[in-house]
Design a protein around this motif. Structure first.
Motif, short mmCIF file in Angstrom:
data_model
loop_
_atom_site.label_atom_id
_atom_site.label_comp_id
_atom_site.label_asym_id
_atom_site.label_seq_id
_atom_site.Cartn_x
_atom_site.Cartn_y
_atom_site.Cartn_z
N SER A 21 0.81 -1.21 0.00
CA SER A 21 0.00 0.00 0.00
C SER A 21 0.85 1.26 0.00
CB SER A 21 -0.94 0.01 1.21
OG SER A 21 -0.22 0.25 2.40
N ILE A 33 -2.47 -1.06 -7.74
CA ILE A 33 -2.32 -0.84 -6.30
C ILE A 33 -2.62 0.60 -5.93
CG2 ILE A 33 -0.67 -0.89 -4.39
CD1 ILE A 33 0.70 -3.20 -5.80
N TYR A 36 -6.17 1.38 -4.88
CA TYR A 36 -6.64 0.73 -3.66
C TYR A 36 -5.63 0.79 -2.52
CZ TYR A 36 -10.03 -1.09 -6.93
OH TYR A 36 -11.00 -1.20 -7.88
N SER A 37 -4.76 1.76 -2.56
CA SER A 37 -3.69 1.88 -1.58
C SER A 37 -4.23 1.99 -0.15
CB SER A 37 -2.82 3.08 -1.92
OG SER A 37 -1.86 3.30 -0.95
N TYR A 38 -5.20 2.86 0.02
CA TYR A 38 -5.79 3.06 1.35
C TYR A 38 -6.43 1.77 1.87
CZ TYR A 38 -8.96 4.66 4.98
OH TYR A 38 -9.63 4.80 6.15
N LEU A 40 -5.79 -1.31 1.05
CA LEU A 40 -4.78 -2.33 1.38
C LEU A 40 -4.21 -2.08 2.77
CD1 LEU A 40 -2.74 -2.83 -1.91
CD2 LEU A 40 -4.09 -4.52 -0.70
N LEU A 41 -4.00 -0.81 3.10
CA LEU A 41 -3.49 -0.49 4.43
C LEU A 41 -4.52 -0.81 5.51
CD1 LEU A 41 -1.01 0.61 5.82
CD2 LEU A 41 -2.00 2.89 5.64
#
Length: 57
Positions: A21, A33, A36-38, A40-41
């Protein structure tokens, strides 16, 4: 409520999700990625929190 240590597999999985992320933040442009970084975190945190709350996970 007692907390338990997460298993190694869950810990490694949550660390990998957190690192994935953060890749777009450091300039590594990964289109899939980046969007959808947030999330994933959030998934990494939820997995680690669940492993601490649920015994044997």
């Amino acid at each position: 409520m007692e907390l338990s240590a997460p298993t190694k597999i869950v810990f490694i999985l949550s660390v990998l999700l957190a690192v994935l992320s953060l890749l777009p933040v450091f300039g590594l442009l990964v289109p899939v990625i980046g969007a959808y970084s947030y999330w994933l975190l959030v998934a990494a945190f939820v997995a680690l929190a669940a492993a601490n709350l649920l015994k044997g996970l």
